[in-house]
Scaffold this motif. Structure first.
Motif, PDB file in Angstrom:
ATOM      1  N   THR A 139      21.147 114.010 -35.779  1.00  0.00           N
ATOM      2  CA  THR A 139      20.747 113.001 -35.511  1.00  0.00           C
ATOM      3  C   THR A 139      21.408 112.192 -34.502  1.00  0.00           C
ATOM      4  O   THR A 139      20.993 111.232 -33.610  1.00  0.00           O
ATOM      5  N   THR A 140      23.061 112.686 -34.491  1.00  0.00           N
ATOM      6  CA  THR A 140      24.170 112.129 -32.941  1.00  0.00           C
ATOM      7  C   THR A 140      24.072 113.678 -32.435  1.00  0.00           C
ATOM      8  O   THR A 140      24.727 114.189 -33.666  1.00  0.00           O
ATOM      9  N   MET A 141      24.016 113.421 -31.337  1.00  0.00           N
ATOM     10  CA  MET A 141      24.259 114.442 -30.667  1.00  0.00           C
ATOM     11  C   MET A 141      24.884 113.849 -29.604  1.00  0.00           C
ATOM     12  O   MET A 141      25.054 113.422 -28.391  1.00  0.00           O
ATOM     13  N   LEU A 142      26.733 114.570 -29.214  1.00  0.00           N
ATOM     14  CA  LEU A 142      27.416 114.124 -28.116  1.00  0.00           C
ATOM     15  C   LEU A 142      27.350 115.390 -27.461  1.00  0.00           C
ATOM     16  O   LEU A 142      28.080 116.492 -27.339  1.00  0.00           O
ATOM     17  N   ASP A 143      26.720 115.092 -26.137  1.00  0.00           N
ATOM     18  CA  ASP A 143      26.414 115.836 -24.876  1.00  0.00           C
ATOM     19  C   ASP A 143      27.453 115.597 -23.913  1.00  0.00           C
ATOM     20  O   ASP A 143      27.846 114.960 -23.194  1.00  0.00           O
ATOM     21  N   PHE A 144      28.922 116.891 -23.722  1.00  0.00           N
ATOM     22  CA  PHE A 144      29.756 117.341 -22.670  1.00  0.00           C
ATOM     23  C   PHE A 144      28.653 117.805 -21.744  1.00  0.00           C
ATOM     24  O   PHE A 144      28.367 118.995 -21.541  1.00  0.00           O
ATOM     25  N   SER A 145      28.485 116.322 -21.107  1.00  0.00           N
ATOM     26  CA  SER A 145      27.619 116.950 -19.702  1.00  0.00           C
ATOM     27  C   SER A 145      28.534 117.480 -19.037  1.00  0.00           C
ATOM     28  O   SER A 145      28.225 116.735 -17.720  1.00  0.00           O
ATOM     29  N   HIS A 146      28.685 118.356 -18.276  1.00  0.00           N
ATOM     30  CA  HIS A 146      29.939 119.032 -17.856  1.00  0.00           C
ATOM     31  C   HIS A 146      29.507 119.356 -16.136  1.00  0.00           C
ATOM     32  O   HIS A 146      30.244 120.491 -15.806  1.00  0.00           O
ATOM     33  N   ASN A 147      28.013 119.017 -15.470  1.00  0.00           N
ATOM     34  CA  ASN A 147      27.434 119.872 -14.916  1.00  0.00           C
ATOM     35  C   ASN A 147      26.752 118.225 -13.898  1.00  0.00           C
ATOM     36  O   ASN A 147      25.826 118.128 -13.302  1.00  0.00           O
ATOM     37  N   SER A 148      27.387 117.456 -13.641  1.00  0.00           N
ATOM     38  CA  SER A 148      27.150 116.345 -13.011  1.00  0.00           C
ATOM     39  C   SER A 148      27.595 116.529 -11.617  1.00  0.00           C
ATOM     40  O   SER A 148      28.638 115.831 -11.215  1.00  0.00           O
ATOM     41  N   ARG A 149      26.719 117.451 -10.546  1.00  0.00           N
ATOM     42  CA  ARG A 149      27.192 117.704  -9.410  1.00  0.00           C
ATOM     43  C   ARG A 149      26.523 116.524  -8.830  1.00  0.00           C
ATOM     44  O   ARG A 149      27.297 116.227  -7.467  1.00  0.00           O
ATOM     45  N   THR A 150      25.550 115.607  -9.379  1.00  0.00           N
ATOM     46  CA  THR A 150      25.332 114.493  -8.268  1.00  0.00           C
ATOM     47  C   THR A 150      24.782 113.157  -9.230  1.00  0.00           C
ATOM     48  O   THR A 150      25.188 113.523 -10.271  1.00  0.00           O
ATOM     49  N   ARG A 151      24.575 111.832  -9.197  1.00  0.00           N
ATOM     50  CA  ARG A 151      24.754 110.779  -9.289  1.00  0.00           C
ATOM     51  C   ARG A 151      22.821 111.128 -10.185  1.00  0.00           C
ATOM     52  O   ARG A 151      22.402 110.935 -11.819  1.00  0.00           O
TER      53      ARG A 151
END
Length: 463
Positions: A139-151
């Motif tokens: 029910t809770t997910m930490l998304d380690f979003s390490h592909n933020s190439r642009t806003r």
């Protein structure tokens, strides 16, 4: 209304007819695994949800005007908490099931596929991961979003979490390789103002970073500068790729610099020195273990650092990590950790008079729920079925073929159950899965979007 069936369409219809903030749901007759140290397990218990909050747990609770759900033959459990997953990769699931080592993963995924991702690919991957999480009881997910190439890439990842209804933690980091706008971490101010202006919402924000500069250079490595960014924004920090001698030296240095705290999560923490663990324990730093990742990808010792964490008083959270090579569900993580630690404990005591120091099924469920919430900075919000916390809960069928008869509820959740046994999932009091199906998704349309994104990513040369 009283319907003797937790999977009833009539119950769902009645729930959805009522405004969410005025809705009252009373689950009756369940075995309630609260994971609250004071409440324990309540046999034949009732649980009352009012709006988005659990307001009572006990027996023979008054129904009033609540929709009554007869939950006899089920286990009510807190939703699982995933402390670290790279959700954008979901359309590449199991593309490298026998990955040899970290270098193989990094070069194929981060130096290859990641470089061609468009914002729409970020959205689709993150959405698929979040919906799968809900389906499997996370029910809770930490998304380690390490592909933020642009806003726009960052926005797409956040909007995917919003659209699924998961309790999401967006942990933002710039990419390891390829061209990108270098807007991170400066863009986090805009991101916070645009998406995270309220403290009372489903999504929260964290800074994502790496332990050292070995993989991607100094700009992405944790230190005083990034610690200052997080402090100024008032957000926590999740540090990935924490393993081995270089990370151990960095941890000791961070402790001396005063930038370790309960607001900092160290991911993996494999193969660290005793000095590093001592610093982590003394500062209350949290740990996110990835049991199958350490073993499958072969990170340092390849052994999840559960004994090391417990020895300094840290009770870790658990995580999925990368679906390109790993399973998507928390049942797998719990069972892997349970088996590995008990194997090590018995092996260490074999041939001696010592008693093995084994963890229990209660321990691993604690790691997957309450300690995961603590690791994500959300222990006051979720992780246990405690009155006053948000209603993030699972209805698990205890009389299904693979679970009957119900003898020990925690053992049944950890060792007996799987995704098919989860008949219902509530997040923030809202039904997100019912009658065994995730709600409000067009599977045919989603499948087409996922496959189209996958084909684009696989057939576009790395940038």
């Amino acid at each position: 209304m009283n319907v003797n069936d937790t999977t009833s369409a009539a119950v769902l219809d009645e729930l959805r007819r009522r405004p969410a903030d005025q809705r009252r749901i009373l689950f009756t007759g369940a075995t309630i695994v609260t994971m609250d140290p004071d409440l324990g397990v309540v046999e034949g218990g009732d649980l009352l949800v009012e709006g988005d909050t659990i307001t009572a747990v006990g027996r023979d609770l008054a129904a009033g005007d609540a929709v009554v759900v007869d939950a006899t033959g089920t286990i009510l459990s807190p939703g699982f908490v995933d402390t670290h997953r790279h959700a954008w990769e979901a359309q590449l699931r199991r593309i490298m099931p026998d990955v040899d080592d970290l270098g193989g993963y990094v070069m194929a995924t981060l130096a290859g596929y990641a470089t061609v991702y468009r914002p729409e690919d970020m959205y689709i991957g993150t959405k698929l991961a979040a919906l799968t999480a809900i389906d499997s009881g996370i029910t809770t997910m930490l998304d380690f979003s390490h592909n933020s190439r642009t806003r726009e890439h960052s926005d797409a990842a956040i909007e995917a979490l919003l659209d699924t209804g998961v309790r999401g933690v967006h942990a933002s980091m710039g990419p390891h390789f390829g061209d990108w706008d270098r807007q991170w971490p400066g863009d986090l101010t805009r991101v916070k103002d645009q998406y995270f202006s309220s403290d009372d919402q489903l999504l929260t924000l964290r800074l994502a970073t790496l332990a050292t500069d070995e993989i991607a250079g100094p700009a992405l490595a944790y230190g005083p500068e990034l610690a200052r960014v997080a402090k100024d924004l008032g957000i926590g920090v999740s540090v990935d790729a924490v393993f081995g001698t270089p990370s151990s030296e960095a941890i000791v240095r961070w402790a001396k610099d005063g930038i370790l705290s309960p607001d900092v999560t160290l991911i993996h923490s494999t193969g660290l020195t005793p000095e590093a663990w001592k610093a982590m324990g003394e500062t209350g730093t949290t740990v996110a273990l990835a049991p199958t990742s350490d073993a499958q990808i072969g990170l340092e010792t390849a052994i999840p650092a559960i004994d090391e964490a417990l020895s300094v008083g840290i009770r870790p959270g658990l995580s999925i990590d990368v679906e390109v090579a790993l399973a998507s569900d928390m049942f797998t993580q719990m069972r892997a950790l349970h088996a590995i630690q008990r194997m090590r404990a018995v092996n260490a005591a074999y041939g001696t008079d010592e008693q093995p120091q084994r963890i229990t099924t209660h321990d691993v469920l604690d790691f997957a729920t309450l300690q995961g919430a603590h690791t994500n900075g959300l222990a006051a919000v979720t992780g246990s079925l405690t009155p006053g916390k948000k209603a993030d809960l699972l209805v698990i069928q205890a009389e299904d073929l693979n679970n009957m008869p119900l003898n020990e509820p925690i053992g049944t959740v950890v060792l007996g159950s799987d995704t098919r046994n989860i008949s219902a999932v509530l997040i923030n009091g809202e039904p997100r899965k019912w009658n065994g199906h995730v709600l409000d998704i067009d599977l045919t349309a989603l499948r087409a979007e996922v496959n189209a994104s996958r084909e684009y990513v696989l057939n576009t040369p790395a940038a």
